[in-house]
Motif scaffolding. Structure first.
Motif, PDB file in Angstrom:
ATOM      1  N   THR A 309       0.847  -1.192   0.000  1.00 41.90           N
ATOM      2  CA  THR A 309       0.000   0.000   0.000  1.00 41.90           C
ATOM      3  C   THR A 309       0.882   1.240   0.000  1.00 41.90           C
ATOM      4  OG1 THR A 309      -0.094   0.259   2.395  1.00 41.90           O
ATOM      5  CG2 THR A 309      -1.756  -1.195   1.396  1.00 41.90           C
ATOM      6  N   ARG A 310       0.302   2.353  -0.423  1.00 37.43           N
ATOM      7  CA  ARG A 310       1.057   3.610  -0.413  1.00 37.43           C
ATOM      8  C   ARG A 310       1.533   3.921   1.005  1.00 37.43           C
ATOM      9  NH1 ARG A 310      -0.857   8.922  -1.009  1.00 37.43           N
ATOM     10  NH2 ARG A 310      -2.457   8.333   0.492  1.00 37.43           N
ATOM     11  N   ASP A 311       0.644   3.745   1.983  1.00 38.20           N
ATOM     12  CA  ASP A 311       1.028   4.125   3.342  1.00 38.20           C
ATOM     13  C   ASP A 311       2.098   3.188   3.914  1.00 38.20           C
ATOM     14  OD1 ASP A 311      -0.611   6.278   3.089  1.00 38.20           O
ATOM     15  OD2 ASP A 311      -2.192   5.552   4.431  1.00 38.20           O
ATOM     16  N   ALA A 312       2.063   1.895   3.528  1.00 37.88           N
ATOM     17  CA  ALA A 312       3.126   0.969   3.952  1.00 37.88           C
ATOM     18  C   ALA A 312       4.456   1.388   3.313  1.00 37.88           C
ATOM     19  CB  ALA A 312       2.777  -0.455   3.566  1.00 37.88           C
ATOM     20  N   PHE A 313       4.379   1.809   2.061  1.00 35.42           N
ATOM     21  CA  PHE A 313       5.578   2.291   1.354  1.00 35.42           C
ATOM     22  C   PHE A 313       6.167   3.509   2.077  1.00 35.42           C
ATOM     23  CE2 PHE A 313       7.534   5.122  -1.764  1.00 35.42           C
ATOM     24  CZ  PHE A 313       8.452   4.276  -2.382  1.00 35.42           C
ATOM     25  N   ASP A 315       5.831   4.245   5.221  1.00 32.29           N
ATOM     26  CA  ASP A 315       6.407   3.779   6.494  1.00 32.29           C
ATOM     27  C   ASP A 315       7.794   3.177   6.268  1.00 32.29           C
ATOM     28  OD1 ASP A 315       4.204   4.583   7.902  1.00 32.29           O
ATOM     29  OD2 ASP A 315       3.268   2.577   7.966  1.00 32.29           O
ATOM     30  N   ARG A 316       7.931   2.414   5.181  1.00 37.60           N
ATOM     31  CA  ARG A 316       9.234   1.788   4.899  1.00 37.60           C
ATOM     32  C   ARG A 316      10.292   2.836   4.560  1.00 37.60           C
ATOM     33  NH1 ARG A 316       7.565  -3.610   1.370  1.00 37.60           N
ATOM     34  NH2 ARG A 316       6.270  -4.532   2.994  1.00 37.60           N
ATOM     35  N   MET A 317       9.899   3.853   3.808  1.00 37.51           N
ATOM     36  CA  MET A 317      10.841   4.938   3.485  1.00 37.51           C
ATOM     37  C   MET A 317      11.271   5.635   4.777  1.00 37.51           C
ATOM     38  SD  MET A 317      11.317   5.006   0.168  1.00 37.51           S
ATOM     39  CE  MET A 317      11.994   6.612  -0.215  1.00 37.51           C
ATOM     40  N   ASN A 318      10.291   5.883   5.645  1.00 40.72           N
ATOM     41  CA  ASN A 318      10.586   6.569   6.895  1.00 40.72           C
ATOM     42  C   ASN A 318      11.496   5.727   7.790  1.00 40.72           C
ATOM     43  OD1 ASN A 318       9.920   8.983   8.552  1.00 40.72           O
ATOM     44  ND2 ASN A 318       9.304   7.377   9.989  1.00 40.72           N
ATOM     45  N   ALA A 319      11.249   4.399   7.803  1.00 41.57           N
ATOM     46  CA  ALA A 319      12.090   3.506   8.611  1.00 41.57           C
ATOM     47  C   ALA A 319      13.527   3.520   8.079  1.00 41.57           C
ATOM     48  CB  ALA A 319      11.529   2.092   8.595  1.00 41.57           C
ATOM     49  N   ALA A 320      13.690   3.749   6.777  1.00 41.34           N
ATOM     50  CA  ALA A 320      15.026   3.847   6.181  1.00 41.34           C
ATOM     51  C   ALA A 320      15.565   5.281   6.280  1.00 41.34           C
ATOM     52  CB  ALA A 320      14.990   3.382   4.728  1.00 41.34           C
ATOM     53  N   ARG A 321      14.882   6.113   7.056  1.00 42.73           N
ATOM     54  CA  ARG A 321      15.304   7.472   7.365  1.00 42.73           C
ATOM     55  C   ARG A 321      15.332   8.382   6.130  1.00 42.73           C
ATOM     56  NH1 ARG A 321      16.359   8.256  12.125  1.00 42.73           N
ATOM     57  NH2 ARG A 321      17.920   9.905  11.957  1.00 42.73           N
ATOM     58  N   ILE A 322      14.296   8.212   5.311  1.00 46.17           N
ATOM     59  CA  ILE A 322      14.119   9.095   4.149  1.00 46.17           C
ATOM     60  C   ILE A 322      12.737   9.733   4.239  1.00 46.17           C
ATOM     61  CG2 ILE A 322      13.835   9.177   1.634  1.00 46.17           C
ATOM     62  CD1 ILE A 322      16.050   7.018   1.514  1.00 46.17           C
ATOM     63  N   GLY A 323      12.700  11.037   4.293  1.00 43.10           N
ATOM     64  CA  GLY A 323      11.433  11.763   4.378  1.00 43.10           C
ATOM     65  C   GLY A 323      10.776  11.843   3.009  1.00 43.10           C
ATOM     66  N   VAL A 379      13.724   2.990  -2.434  1.00 44.74           N
ATOM     67  CA  VAL A 379      12.438   2.865  -3.138  1.00 44.74           C
ATOM     68  C   VAL A 379      12.286   1.433  -3.641  1.00 44.74           C
ATOM     69  CG1 VAL A 379      11.222   3.522  -5.263  1.00 44.74           C
ATOM     70  CG2 VAL A 379      12.220   5.289  -3.780  1.00 44.74           C
ATOM     71  N   ARG A 380      13.333   0.921  -4.272  1.00 41.54           N
ATOM     72  CA  ARG A 380      13.319  -0.440  -4.829  1.00 41.54           C
ATOM     73  C   ARG A 380      13.050  -1.463  -3.717  1.00 41.54           C
ATOM     74  NH1 ARG A 380      14.975  -2.361  -9.760  1.00 41.54           N
ATOM     75  NH2 ARG A 380      15.402  -0.243 -10.434  1.00 41.54           N
ATOM     76  N   ALA A 381      13.778  -1.336  -2.613  1.00 39.74           N
ATOM     77  CA  ALA A 381      13.629  -2.293  -1.499  1.00 39.74           C
ATOM     78  C   ALA A 381      12.231  -2.176  -0.879  1.00 39.74           C
ATOM     79  CB  ALA A 381      14.706  -2.019  -0.448  1.00 39.74           C
ATOM     80  N   SER A 382      11.696  -0.954  -0.797  1.00 36.51           N
ATOM     81  CA  SER A 382      10.404  -0.742  -0.136  1.00 36.51           C
ATOM     82  C   SER A 382       9.251  -1.301  -0.952  1.00 36.51           C
ATOM     83  CB  SER A 382      10.172   0.748   0.115  1.00 36.51           C
ATOM     84  OG  SER A 382      11.215   1.282   0.891  1.00 36.51           O
ATOM     85  N   LEU A 383       9.487  -1.514  -2.248  1.00 29.35           N
ATOM     86  CA  LEU A 383       8.407  -2.010  -3.118  1.00 29.35           C
ATOM     87  C   LEU A 383       8.337  -3.521  -3.149  1.00 29.35           C
ATOM     88  CD1 LEU A 383       8.684   0.424  -6.131  1.00 29.35           C
ATOM     89  CD2 LEU A 383       6.723   0.177  -4.593  1.00 29.35           C
ATOM     90  N   SER A 384       9.425  -4.190  -2.718  1.00 28.80           N
ATOM     91  CA  SER A 384       9.398  -5.667  -2.749  1.00 28.80           C
ATOM     92  C   SER A 384       8.559  -6.117  -1.559  1.00 28.80           C
ATOM     93  CB  SER A 384      10.807  -6.223  -2.685  1.00 28.80           C
ATOM     94  OG  SER A 384      11.416  -5.855  -1.474  1.00 28.80           O
ATOM     95  N   SER A 385       7.527  -6.917  -1.817  1.00 29.13           N
ATOM     96  CA  SER A 385       6.589  -7.301  -0.753  1.00 29.13           C
ATOM     97  C   SER A 385       7.208  -8.287   0.226  1.00 29.13           C
ATOM     98  CB  SER A 385       5.293  -7.848  -1.351  1.00 29.13           C
ATOM     99  OG  SER A 385       5.570  -8.503  -2.561  1.00 29.13           O
TER     100      SER A 385
END
Ligand SMILES: *Cc1c(COP(=O)(O)O)cnc(C)c1O
Length: 387
Positions: A309-313, A315-323, A379-385
């Motif tokens: 989901t967009r919101d999960a994506f 969250d993953r970006m944020n966990a990787a410390r990217i705003g 981005v690539r890593a956050s998209l892999s389910s």
């Protein structure tokens, strides 16, 4: 060692701005004065208009509000704008006592669709507020034709669009008014700040009076060395003037506007290449004979295509410390507008879908190639389910 948090929209501030702010403080003239006048002249020069066609204010929201009032529309007149914009575009319409009407966006350009504008016109329509979304110009030829045909005022929301051009003409010079933002995340910043550009110098003179209490003379002229001058309140205005302290930052930001644009264009291209094989929707390349301001780089994350989901994506970006950012949830998703106007998101299906899928990635000229590489990898890593 953890990676530093990459703040979304972080401005590039250099020594020139810092020195100018210090000089301004030492001069003891903090309010509206010579630096604002210089900033207005420089901005007019950049836009190739006369200095009498611009007025600096303290935000784009203020610029929009003052333009709505200076347009002189009757109470409750209808103003057509896009649902895919910041709430300020529409709050300005409401504060001016006018009635907002939404017209859906084109799914490719993310800008208001001229066909949808036509369909939204009623006998009470008096104005159109096109928003040059992400810095991509709206279809101004069609929009101006519609405006001419129906006798409508056009107020361009140029918050993303300082550098934008359409068929050789600069954004903000098509309509009756163009409103610019110098908020901290925008293409150039004064911390908070804005500019009104207008075709008609008498309307800009009125906007200037409206932006400072409705007073006939500003303080700089009143407290200069030419002796005290009485002012007259000629209408009920606002407190929307820009300070010299803000202009001190803007002068040097504006001097580097093209260099910053080139850096954002390079980052935009790097992202386009890096994401070409991913199951996400990338932004549409600029049309021929237009100039994109590259204010936002937005992708659409569709759960049906990649299981995230967009919101999960986010969250993953944020966990990787990217705003990252969201520009924007459709205005019709917000409770205030739903309650006041009875809007439902389904009425503008393109804006609804885009608002629920869109993500803005960092595009600050401050990013170096390692930062861009880090964003791309994440981005690539956050998209892999499989995480
Ligand atoms: C930022 C923004 C505004 C408001 O700008 P401020 O200077 O913060 O008031 C208005 N419209 C759009 C599309 C924006 O992105």
């Amino acid at each position: 060692m953890t990676d530093e948090f990459l703040v979304f929209g972080s401005p590039l501030i250099e020594e020139a701005e810092i020195d100018e702010v210090i000089d301004c403080l030492r001069s003891s003239w903090l309010g509206t004065g010579p630096r604002v006048a210089r900033f207005e002249a420089d901005f007019a020069n950049y836009k190739a208009v006369s200095p009498a066609q611009v007025a600096a204010v303290n935000s784009c929201t203020a610029a929009l509000h003052v333009s709505m009032v200076a347009a002189g529309l009757e109470p409750e007149a209808e103003v057509i704008t896009t649902p895919l914009t910041f709430c300020a575009s529409i709050n300005a319409i409401i504060h001016a006592g006018l009635t907002p009407v939404l017209a859906d966006v084109d799914p490719q350009t993310l800008c208001i669709s001229p066909g949808a504008i036509e369909a939204a016109i009623t006998p009470r329509t008096r104005a159109i507020v096109p928003v040059h979304f992400a810095g991509r110009p709206c279809e101004m030829e069609s929009i101006m034709q519609i405006a001419d045909k129906h006798g409508l005022i056009v107020i361009e929301d140029c918050a993303h669009a300082i550098e934008t051009e359409y068929h050789g003409r600069k954004a903000g010079t098509f309509g009756d008014f163009g409103c610019f933002s110098f908020y901290a995340t925008k293409n150039i910043t004064t911390g908070e700040g804005g500019m009104i550009l207008g075709r008609d110098e008498t309307r800009i003179a009125r906007a200037r009076v409206l932006a400072l209490h409705g007073m006939s003379k500003d303080a700089w002229h009143r407290f200069g060395d030419e002796g005290y001058k009485h002012y007259q309140v000629v209408e009920c205005g606002f407190k929307y003037n820009m300070m010299d302290l803000q202009a001190a930052i803007g002068l040097h930001q504006l001097a580097r506007v093209e260099a910053s644009w080139r850096r954002r264009q390079a980052i935009w291209s790097l992202y386009q290449q890096a994401f070409a094989d991913l199951p996400i929707t990338l932004p549409t390349e600029p049309d021929l004979d237009t100039r994109h301001a590259y204010h936002l780089y937005t992708v659409l994350v569709d759960e049906a295509r990649n299981g995230v989901t967009r919101d999960a994506f986010l969250d993953r970006m944020n966990a990787a410390r990217i705003g990252a950012g969201v520009h924007y949830l459709s205005l019709a998703e917000h409770p205030y507008y739903q309650e006041r106007f009875g809007w439902r998101p389904e009425q503008w299906p393109n804006a609804m879908r885009i608002g629920r899928q869109t993500v803005s990635l960092p595009l600050s000229p401050k990013l170096d190639n390692d930062d861009v590489e880090r964003v791309s990898r994440t981005v690539r890593a956050s998209l892999s389910s499989a995480t």
